[in-house]
Design a protein around this motif. Structure first.
Motif, PDB file in Angstrom:
ATOM      1  N   LEU A 143       3.969  -0.691  10.456  1.00 52.20           N
ATOM      2  CA  LEU A 143       4.571  -1.105   9.194  1.00 52.20           C
ATOM      3  C   LEU A 143       3.783  -0.568   8.002  1.00 52.20           C
ATOM      4  N   LEU A 144       2.463  -0.574   8.108  1.00 46.19           N
ATOM      5  CA  LEU A 144       1.644  -0.042   7.024  1.00 46.19           C
ATOM      6  C   LEU A 144       1.963   1.438   6.795  1.00 46.19           C
ATOM      7  N   GLU A 145       2.065   2.202   7.873  1.00 43.30           N
ATOM      8  CA  GLU A 145       2.373   3.626   7.750  1.00 43.30           C
ATOM      9  C   GLU A 145       3.777   3.830   7.183  1.00 43.30           C
TER      10      GLU A 145
ATOM     11  N   LEU B 234       5.470   1.844   5.156  1.00 43.25           N
ATOM     12  CA  LEU B 234       5.468   1.523   3.729  1.00 43.25           C
ATOM     13  C   LEU B 234       4.807   2.635   2.927  1.00 43.25           C
ATOM     14  N   LEU B 235       3.736   3.227   3.458  1.00 46.03           N
ATOM     15  CA  LEU B 235       3.089   4.350   2.783  1.00 46.03           C
ATOM     16  C   LEU B 235       4.017   5.560   2.690  1.00 46.03           C
ATOM     17  N   ASP B 236       4.827   5.760   3.719  1.00 42.01           N
ATOM     18  CA  ASP B 236       5.760   6.888   3.727  1.00 42.01           C
ATOM     19  C   ASP B 236       6.751   6.817   2.568  1.00 42.01           C
ATOM     20  N   ASP B 237       7.043   5.592   2.105  1.00 39.66           N
ATOM     21  CA  ASP B 237       8.012   5.428   1.010  1.00 39.66           C
ATOM     22  C   ASP B 237       7.474   5.927  -0.325  1.00 39.66           C
ATOM     23  N   GLN B 238       6.132   6.032  -0.441  1.00 36.64           N
ATOM     24  CA  GLN B 238       5.508   6.554  -1.665  1.00 36.64           C
ATOM     25  C   GLN B 238       5.941   5.775  -2.910  1.00 36.64           C
ATOM     26  N   ARG B 239       5.937   4.463  -2.802  1.00 33.25           N
ATOM     27  CA  ARG B 239       6.237   3.627  -3.958  1.00 33.25           C
ATOM     28  C   ARG B 239       5.514   2.301  -3.807  1.00 33.25           C
ATOM     29  N   ALA B 240       5.269   1.649  -4.948  1.00 34.77           N
ATOM     30  CA  ALA B 240       4.566   0.368  -4.924  1.00 34.77           C
ATOM     31  C   ALA B 240       5.397  -0.658  -4.159  1.00 34.77           C
ATOM     32  N   ALA B 241       4.731  -1.410  -3.308  1.00 37.29           N
ATOM     33  CA  ALA B 241       5.445  -2.392  -2.495  1.00 37.29           C
ATOM     34  C   ALA B 241       4.483  -3.460  -2.009  1.00 37.29           C
TER      35      ALA B 241
ATOM     36  N   CYS C  44      -9.259  -6.308   7.438  1.00 37.24           N
ATOM     37  CA  CYS C  44      -8.618  -5.436   6.461  1.00 37.24           C
ATOM     38  C   CYS C  44      -8.529  -4.025   7.032  1.00 37.24           C
ATOM     39  N   LEU C  45      -7.388  -3.376   6.796  1.00 40.17           N
ATOM     40  CA  LEU C  45      -7.177  -2.000   7.213  1.00 40.17           C
ATOM     41  C   LEU C  45      -6.652  -1.215   6.018  1.00 40.17           C
ATOM     42  N   VAL C  46      -7.240  -0.060   5.740  1.00 45.83           N
ATOM     43  CA  VAL C  46      -6.875   0.738   4.562  1.00 45.83           C
ATOM     44  C   VAL C  46      -6.429   2.126   5.019  1.00 45.83           C
ATOM     45  N   ARG C  47      -5.335   2.586   4.443  1.00 47.86           N
ATOM     46  CA  ARG C  47      -4.837   3.936   4.700  1.00 47.86           C
ATOM     47  C   ARG C  47      -4.522   4.626   3.374  1.00 47.86           C
ATOM     48  N   LYS C  48      -4.750   5.953   3.298  1.00 47.81           N
ATOM     49  CA  LYS C  48      -4.434   6.732   2.106  1.00 47.81           C
ATOM     50  C   LYS C  48      -3.470   7.859   2.482  1.00 47.81           C
ATOM     51  N   ARG C  49      -2.547   8.151   1.552  1.00 43.22           N
ATOM     52  CA  ARG C  49      -1.635   9.262   1.780  1.00 43.22           C
ATOM     53  C   ARG C  49      -1.015   9.723   0.469  1.00 43.22           C
TER      54      ARG C  49
ATOM     55  N   LEU D 218      -2.281   4.385  -1.779  1.00 44.39           N
ATOM     56  CA  LEU D 218      -3.210   3.589  -0.972  1.00 44.39           C
ATOM     57  C   LEU D 218      -2.459   2.404  -0.376  1.00 44.39           C
ATOM     58  N   GLY D 219      -2.655   2.193   0.910  1.00 44.26           N
ATOM     59  CA  GLY D 219      -2.072   1.037   1.578  1.00 44.26           C
ATOM     60  C   GLY D 219      -3.154   0.108   2.091  1.00 44.26           C
ATOM     61  N   VAL D 220      -3.063  -1.154   1.746  1.00 42.13           N
ATOM     62  CA  VAL D 220      -4.029  -2.161   2.190  1.00 42.13           C
ATOM     63  C   VAL D 220      -3.301  -3.185   3.055  1.00 42.13           C
ATOM     64  N   LEU D 221      -3.764  -3.342   4.268  1.00 41.68           N
ATOM     65  CA  LEU D 221      -3.252  -4.377   5.162  1.00 41.68           C
ATOM     66  C   LEU D 221      -4.328  -5.439   5.325  1.00 41.68           C
ATOM     67  N   ALA D 222      -4.044  -6.636   4.864  1.00 44.25           N
ATOM     68  CA  ALA D 222      -4.945  -7.770   5.066  1.00 44.25           C
ATOM     69  C   ALA D 222      -4.340  -8.662   6.144  1.00 44.25           C
TER      70      ALA D 222
END
Length: 221
Positions: A30-32, A34-41, A161-166, A170-174
């Motif tokens: 799910l984190l990936e 949401l990052l693929d959408d390239q918009r704040a969410a 916490c898991l952080v991904r960048k693309r 930036l995507g933050v999963l808490a």
């Protein structure tokens, strides 16, 4: 009790009932996505899981991992690996998992601030059902950390916490695993036996842990 806490944490989210590795992997998927959408969410996920141990990639690289995992599975505790850090934790019915996703442009997000906001949301959720909680270390608890959710000196939830960048985002999963009910001594035994089989020397204390059911029984009426 589980439903009351779920409504306090994320009133618009339903509770998904997962089954082992698929439920764990869904967090990262799910984190990936949401990052693929390239918009704040922002997105909240509430879920439970079947009985298992969830450990880290660091432990999975240890020489004795395959043998230790097989022995744990034979005892009724299959072992799966998560992307976030820490040590081994328990999933089972009676533990509510709360995952919160936050996607924003890189440079606009302070990860510590976002995670502290997440833990405040957790303690506010506990307060809404009459249980006082705070964050902090708990000596003798498994997967100990400064952002444990603690009630009267005992750990009631662990966080990660898991952080991904693309592509400039930036995507933050808490994530929090909240003990609602069930036998925390059994949880400790399962983790201890697995980690000892890895060659570690865990020293966990049963009285360092509690669950929501026990804490609510102690709240004056």
């Amino acid at each position: 009790m589980l439903d009351a806490l779920a409504r306090a944490l994320a009133p618009n989210a339903s509770i998904a009932h997962g089954n082992g590795e698929a439920a764990i992997v869904e967090d990262e998927r799910l984190l990936e996505a949401l990052l693929d959408d390239q918009r704040a969410a922002g997105y909240a996920r509430l879920w439970t899981n079947s009985r298992c141990l969830v450990t880290t990639r660091r432990f999975a690289r240890m020489e004795r991992f395959a043998e230790a995992a097989a022995a744990s599975s034979a005892r009724g505790w299959p072992v799966f690996v998560r992307a976030s850090g820490g040590t081994t934790v328990v999933h089972r019915p009676g533990i509510l998992n709360f995952s919160l996703y936050d996607i924003a442009p890189t440079g606009t997000v302070d990860i510590n601030t976002r995670f502290e906001r997440f833990t405040r949301r957790l303690t506010a959720g506990f307060a809404a059902i009459g249980v006082a909680a705070e964050t902090g270390w708990v000596a003798g608890s498994y997967c100990d950390g400064r952002f444990n959710i603690v009630s009267v000196g005992q750990k009631i939830a662990g966080t990660a916490c898991l952080v991904r960048k693309r592509g400039g985002w930036l995507g933050v999963l808490a994530h929090a695993a909240i003990s609602i009910d069930g036998d925390t001594d059994t949880d400790l035994t399962a983790i201890t036996e697995f980690e000892r089989a890895l060659g570690l020397e865990p020293r966990y204390a049963p009285d360092s842990h509690t669950n929501l059911a026990a804490r609510i029984r102690m709240v004056p009426r």
